[in-house]
Design an enzyme around this catalytic site. Structure first.
Site, PDB file in Angstrom:
ATOM      1  CE  LYS A  45      -3.778   2.397   0.641  1.00 51.46           C
ATOM      2  NZ  LYS A  45      -3.413   3.262  -0.487  1.00 51.46           N
ATOM      3  N   GLY A  72      -6.974   8.430  -1.827  1.00 50.53           N
ATOM      4  CA  GLY A  72      -6.213   9.544  -1.244  1.00 50.53           C
ATOM      5  C   GLY A  72      -5.073   9.101  -0.354  1.00 50.53           C
ATOM      6  CG  ASN A 100       3.521   2.513  -4.183  1.00 51.87           C
ATOM      7  OD1 ASN A 100       3.105   3.561  -3.695  1.00 51.87           O
ATOM      8  ND2 ASN A 100       3.459   2.257  -5.467  1.00 51.87           N
ATOM      9  CB  CYS A 131      -1.264   9.341  -6.070  1.00 51.62           C
ATOM     10  SG  CYS A 131      -2.902   9.335  -5.302  1.00 51.62           S
TER      11      CYS A 131
HETATM   12  C1  SIN Z   1      -4.968   6.446  -3.837  1.00 49.00           C
HETATM   13  O1  SIN Z   1      -4.594   6.103  -2.703  1.00 49.00           O
HETATM   14  O2  SIN Z   1      -5.675   7.437  -4.018  1.00 49.00           O
HETATM   15  C2  SIN Z   1      -4.551   5.639  -5.043  1.00 49.00           C
HETATM   16  C3  SIN Z   1      -3.087   5.628  -5.211  1.00 49.00           C
HETATM   17  C4  SIN Z   1      -2.652   5.943  -6.596  1.00 49.00           C
HETATM   18  O3  SIN Z   1      -3.454   5.971  -7.537  1.00 49.00           O
HETATM   19  O4  SIN Z   1      -1.466   6.178  -6.792  1.00 49.00           O
END
Ligand code: SIN
Length: 303
Positions: A45, A72, A100, A131
């Site tokens: 994550k 997010g 990541n 992101c």
């Molecule tokens: C997110 O947590 O909003 C998605 C992560 C990403 O798209 O990099």
């Protein structure tokens, strides 16, 4: 017997199948369902310096052949990941993992990367400059060659482990950004992150997602991802982790023929938690049918 192994920056993976960040947590929920040591690796994550609660709800919109998310970057912060998640992970996953990381400034990327660099089980640091769901961070670093290069240089000079930069498809020319990362020392490129998209609830006359726009993923984006992997592979000489809408062993083969050295599986894990297991189990049969003895032989085979 066919050979499904690949080598990524000196790390031998039993197969090229890697759950993508944000679709596999830190592994434990999936480890309750099957032995995740069958995976090539997995990208955990997206982790930031500080803990994050993420964006307001609703964060998910269903679409034909995919979904939009605006999570997010919800995560417990790098110190908790180091102290808790990675300690737990070591009890059920024996392979190198992909860390990541995301940030809201170059310094934050560096701080996070330095902590992950000290973690024994981290094999590769994947720097997410793509992101689409946060303001003044994430994707804003990945849409210009100069800022992508700045993050790459700063992280590379702070760590010893291989650094892969995860790129956004929401740009005019992804090859220029990949080239800038390579020239700044990146060991590899991950692509593609999600495509910026939106759904509107026509009854309420409002966006479905609280943050209005989000990142579109799923089978519908697969051809876009293959095209971008193909173009970037023809531009850079560093390995590519290809991703975007992969849901079958045949997709893994196609992505590798386009130029990917390994393949990440994202949204499919959210539809079927056994998606990666099924892909790994069916990969040898698909290779036999296509006359492929070593999967690494097909990387970038398409002219
Ligand atoms: C997110 O947590 O909003 C998605 C992560 C990403 O798209 O990099």
């Amino acid at each position: 017997m066919v050979d499904t192994s690949v080598i990524l920056s000196g790390i031998k993976l039993d197969n090229p199948v890697i759950p993508a960040s944000g679709t596999f947590g830190y592994g434990k929920e999936f480890a309750e369902l099957y032995d995740i040591n069958i995976l090539g690796s997995f990208s955990f994550k997206g982790t930031t310096k500080e803990p994050r609660f993420g964006n307001p709800q609703p964060r998910i919109a269903e679409c034909y052949s995919g979904m939009i998310n605006s999570v997010g970057l919800q995560n417990p912060g790098v110190d908790a990941v180091s102290a808790k998640e990675l300690k737990e992970l070591a009890t059920f996953f024996r392979k190198p993992v992909i860390a990541n990381i995301s940030g809201f400034s170059v310094e934050e990327f560096v701080d996070c990367a330095k902590i992950m660099d000290k973690e024994e089980q981290v094999g590769i640091i994947e720097v997410n400059v793509s992101c689409p769901n946060v303001h003044n961070g994430g994707m804003s670093f990945g849409v210009f060659p100069e800022s992508a290069a700045e993050v790459t240089k700063a992280v590379k000079s702070a760590v010893n482990k291989p650094v892969y930069i995860k790129l956004s498809p929401n740009v005019t020319d992804i090859t220029q950004i990949a080239k800038a990362c390579e020239e700044s020392g990146a060991d590899g490129i991950s692509l593609i992150n999600t495509l910026l998209g939106m759904r509107i609830d026509i009854n309420r006359r409002k966006p479905v997602i609280a943050n209005k726009l989000g990142g579109f993923s799923g089978p519908a984006i697969f051809p876009v991802a293959v095209g971008m992997v193909y173009r970037v592979a023809k531009t850079v000489n560093i390995p590519i982790m290809g991703m975007g809408g992969v849901s079958r062993a045949e997709d893994v083969i196609e992505m590798m023929m386009a130029g990917a050295a390994a393949v990440q599986v994202g949204a499919a894990n959210l539809v079927d938690p056994y998606a990666c297991k099924n892909i790994i189990e069916s990969l040898p049969g698909v290779m036999e049918r296509l006359g492929i003895e070593k999967v690494s032989d097909i990387i970038g085979i398409v002219e």
